[in-house]
Design a protein around this motif. Sequence first.
Motif, PDB file in Angstrom:
ATOM      1  N   THR A 114      -6.499   7.472  -2.089  1.00  0.00           N
ATOM      2  CA  THR A 114      -5.286   7.626  -3.116  1.00  0.00           C
ATOM      3  C   THR A 114      -4.047   8.268  -2.596  1.00  0.00           C
ATOM      4  O   THR A 114      -3.276   8.659  -3.239  1.00  0.00           O
ATOM      5  CB  THR A 114      -6.080   8.387  -4.233  1.00  0.00           C
ATOM      6  OG1 THR A 114      -6.544   9.557  -3.597  1.00  0.00           O
ATOM      7  CG2 THR A 114      -7.156   7.651  -4.613  1.00  0.00           C
ATOM      8  N   ALA A 115      -4.162   8.754  -1.238  1.00  0.00           N
ATOM      9  CA  ALA A 115      -3.373   9.503  -0.737  1.00  0.00           C
ATOM     10  C   ALA A 115      -3.048   9.211   0.821  1.00  0.00           C
ATOM     11  O   ALA A 115      -3.990   8.601   1.252  1.00  0.00           O
ATOM     12  CB  ALA A 115      -3.395  11.054  -1.028  1.00  0.00           C
ATOM     13  N   LEU A 116      -2.014   9.666   1.580  1.00  0.00           N
ATOM     14  CA  LEU A 116      -1.670   9.177   2.881  1.00  0.00           C
ATOM     15  C   LEU A 116      -2.888   9.818   3.866  1.00  0.00           C
ATOM     16  O   LEU A 116      -3.394   8.822   4.596  1.00  0.00           O
ATOM     17  CB  LEU A 116      -0.480   9.608   3.178  1.00  0.00           C
ATOM     18  CG  LEU A 116      -0.040   9.312   4.768  1.00  0.00           C
ATOM     19  CD1 LEU A 116       0.037   7.725   4.863  1.00  0.00           C
ATOM     20  CD2 LEU A 116       1.432   9.777   5.102  1.00  0.00           C
ATOM     21  N   LEU A 145       0.759  -0.901  -0.077  1.00  0.00           N
ATOM     22  CA  LEU A 145      -0.259   0.007   0.003  1.00  0.00           C
ATOM     23  C   LEU A 145       0.713   1.354  -0.006  1.00  0.00           C
ATOM     24  O   LEU A 145       0.495   2.359  -0.602  1.00  0.00           O
ATOM     25  CB  LEU A 145      -0.893  -0.020   1.244  1.00  0.00           C
ATOM     26  CG  LEU A 145      -2.129   1.037   1.349  1.00  0.00           C
ATOM     27  CD1 LEU A 145      -3.018   0.692   0.091  1.00  0.00           C
ATOM     28  CD2 LEU A 145      -2.840   0.899   2.753  1.00  0.00           C
ATOM     29  N   ALA A 146       1.958   1.172   0.801  1.00  0.00           N
ATOM     30  CA  ALA A 146       2.906   2.415   0.735  1.00  0.00           C
ATOM     31  C   ALA A 146       3.489   2.648  -0.653  1.00  0.00           C
ATOM     32  O   ALA A 146       3.609   3.701  -1.116  1.00  0.00           O
ATOM     33  CB  ALA A 146       4.136   1.959   1.830  1.00  0.00           C
ATOM     34  N   LYS A 147       3.856   1.335  -1.374  1.00  0.00           N
ATOM     35  CA  LYS A 147       4.189   1.683  -2.687  1.00  0.00           C
ATOM     36  C   LYS A 147       3.414   2.281  -3.541  1.00  0.00           C
ATOM     37  O   LYS A 147       3.504   3.263  -4.368  1.00  0.00           O
ATOM     38  CB  LYS A 147       4.775   0.502  -3.219  1.00  0.00           C
ATOM     39  CG  LYS A 147       6.146  -0.107  -2.471  1.00  0.00           C
ATOM     40  CD  LYS A 147       6.344  -1.676  -3.264  1.00  0.00           C
ATOM     41  CE  LYS A 147       7.613  -2.088  -2.372  1.00  0.00           C
ATOM     42  NZ  LYS A 147       8.025  -3.546  -2.776  1.00  0.00           N
ATOM     43  N   ALA A 148       2.200   1.917  -3.523  1.00  0.00           N
ATOM     44  CA  ALA A 148       0.997   2.366  -4.280  1.00  0.00           C
ATOM     45  C   ALA A 148       0.614   3.630  -4.073  1.00  0.00           C
ATOM     46  O   ALA A 148       0.385   4.416  -5.119  1.00  0.00           O
ATOM     47  CB  ALA A 148      -0.367   1.575  -4.129  1.00  0.00           C
ATOM     48  N   LEU A 149       0.778   4.147  -2.928  1.00  0.00           N
ATOM     49  CA  LEU A 149       0.416   5.538  -2.348  1.00  0.00           C
ATOM     50  C   LEU A 149       1.686   6.354  -2.534  1.00  0.00           C
ATOM     51  O   LEU A 149       1.688   7.523  -1.839  1.00  0.00           O
ATOM     52  CB  LEU A 149      -0.284   5.455  -1.201  1.00  0.00           C
ATOM     53  CG  LEU A 149      -1.868   4.925  -1.208  1.00  0.00           C
ATOM     54  CD1 LEU A 149      -2.499   5.031   0.103  1.00  0.00           C
ATOM     55  CD2 LEU A 149      -2.700   5.176  -2.460  1.00  0.00           C
ATOM     56  N   HIS A 150       2.803   5.894  -2.546  1.00  0.00           N
ATOM     57  CA  HIS A 150       4.012   6.589  -2.612  1.00  0.00           C
ATOM     58  C   HIS A 150       4.411   7.338  -1.187  1.00  0.00           C
ATOM     59  O   HIS A 150       4.554   8.577  -1.009  1.00  0.00           O
ATOM     60  CB  HIS A 150       4.033   7.636  -3.735  1.00  0.00           C
ATOM     61  CG  HIS A 150       3.492   7.068  -4.960  1.00  0.00           C
ATOM     62  ND1 HIS A 150       4.495   6.470  -5.725  1.00  0.00           N
ATOM     63  CD2 HIS A 150       2.498   7.204  -5.683  1.00  0.00           C
ATOM     64  CE1 HIS A 150       3.923   6.061  -6.954  1.00  0.00           C
ATOM     65  NE2 HIS A 150       2.927   6.608  -6.856  1.00  0.00           N
ATOM     66  N   PHE A 151       4.540   6.565   0.070  1.00  0.00           N
ATOM     67  CA  PHE A 151       4.699   7.131   1.314  1.00  0.00           C
ATOM     68  C   PHE A 151       6.056   6.125   1.681  1.00  0.00           C
ATOM     69  O   PHE A 151       5.948   5.016   1.442  1.00  0.00           O
ATOM     70  CB  PHE A 151       3.734   7.385   2.243  1.00  0.00           C
ATOM     71  CG  PHE A 151       2.680   6.199   2.419  1.00  0.00           C
ATOM     72  CD1 PHE A 151       3.186   5.229   3.582  1.00  0.00           C
ATOM     73  CD2 PHE A 151       1.416   6.103   1.649  1.00  0.00           C
ATOM     74  CE1 PHE A 151       2.245   4.205   3.945  1.00  0.00           C
ATOM     75  CE2 PHE A 151       0.787   4.998   2.245  1.00  0.00           C
ATOM     76  CZ  PHE A 151       1.167   4.197   3.102  1.00  0.00           C
ATOM     77  N   ASP A 152       6.791   6.443   2.828  1.00  0.00           N
ATOM     78  CA  ASP A 152       7.900   5.888   2.996  1.00  0.00           C
ATOM     79  C   ASP A 152       7.700   5.022   4.265  1.00  0.00           C
ATOM     80  O   ASP A 152       6.482   4.929   4.939  1.00  0.00           O
ATOM     81  CB  ASP A 152       9.187   6.921   3.182  1.00  0.00           C
ATOM     82  CG  ASP A 152       8.809   7.884   4.375  1.00  0.00           C
ATOM     83  OD1 ASP A 152       7.763   7.838   5.026  1.00  0.00           O
ATOM     84  OD2 ASP A 152       9.556   8.940   4.567  1.00  0.00           O
ATOM     85  N   ALA A 153       8.849   4.462   4.837  1.00  0.00           N
ATOM     86  CA  ALA A 153       8.696   3.667   6.089  1.00  0.00           C
ATOM     87  C   ALA A 153       8.174   4.253   7.254  1.00  0.00           C
ATOM     88  O   ALA A 153       7.407   3.735   8.108  1.00  0.00           O
ATOM     89  CB  ALA A 153       9.820   2.875   6.232  1.00  0.00           C
TER      90      ALA A 153
END
Length: 461
Positions: free
Chosen positions: A96-98, A36-44
């Motif tokens: 679609t976003a964090l 999900l983090a990869k799909a929405l582009h957020f980090d660890a």
Amino acid sequence: MPRPLSRAGALVGLLVLVEFFSGTIQGAFPILLPDLAKALHFDAGAQALVLGVNFLVSGVTVPVASRLGDLFGHRRLLLATLALTCLGYVLSACATALPLLLVGQALAGLLSCWLPLEFALLRDRLGEERGGRAVGLLVGSLTLGTIAGAVARPGLWFLAALPALSLAVVWAFVPESATRAVGRLDWAGTALLSCGLGLLFGGFSSVGRSTGALLTAALLLGAAVMLALFVRQELRCPTPTVDVRMLARRSTAPVFGLSLLLGFALYGAQSPNLSFQAAKPAEVGYGLGADSQLLGLLSLPAVLGAMLGALLADRLARRFGARALLACGFAMSGVGYAVIAADHGSAVAFVPPGALAGFGAGLGLSLLPGLLMRRLPADQTGVGTGVYNTLKTLAGAAAGAVGAAVLDAVLLRPGVPAESAYVAIWTGCALLCALGVPVALSLRTTPDTEAARGLASQQPV
């Protein structure tokens, strides 16, 4: 109105199903989060924030929802938390976003309210003894669901469907509890408790992070002030949100203390285990170099042991006594952690002690809520078991923070923990479990049981 259930077993079966769904959600979402983090582009760091928001809402809402259940009906509050959890996963699936994902997981944190509300329903509908015995089935089903969720990895829309299905089942078939607490919700106490727990979770989450020791100390100090004000408010209030005197009663204090110890031991080694097993021996001189598949397999013995312990706890307690069995469970977990601390050089070395520690933890997870229910007034069952769950969650958060601090402090080289740091954590978990043995043995028979035995001894033979 729900259809009346003809047998008590039907109620237990339905709530077992609900807890299986709860476990499936809890086991699946952490597995889905990296993708999900990869799909929405957020980090660890944002991944930790997503889990932290869920954790925070769980800790804050469980005692409040449990108190509202005691006041207005446990089925009613269970329906409300099921609906909000469903909404949380719908929002998570639509995210679609964090920011929207964070809102969804904040609502999803209400999932932790299900279990204490179900405990209260069981106690109300079945009585202390049968309700206490049914707890093991719920805990075992929750654990089995966790395995199913982690292995199957269902999607977010499937996870949203599970609380919706649970909502329909509870609405149609589960009856409302009859017992009601007297009074109203103490809003001032609720606000202080929410602020105090929020600051406390924030302080635990910031330990070892780049935010710095000053912020951590400020958060923990603020939490201490808020929780002290909360205790003062509850002692003065005629209808407190949480009867803090309940925490200090001779009959209940050891049970709450054991919940803290269980939380520390159960969650304290969870993340360090994964970190150690994933470490590559060629790079750091220790570890197993395990990939995600092997990490999942290595976690199974402990989870299966916990499920087996939870399912067998009632039968074993009737034969050997709950107090002795609980002490034995803490001893088993202590031995398991001690063996891992002594020998952790291969994947096989983790399997038997992990299963032993899990079995002991399963005994505690099943026995402690039942023991607590027998020591609480009927109109405080919800809030009492809610406080039990919150203490276990707090202990888990504190254990995670302490473990992170140890791994950050005892270094092989900058950024790489030394093997001795892991050994220290496993040894600490073993010592905490060992401390649980005399506390479990100190549990006394409840006054009602003692009176019943006295009356029985006066009956003609």
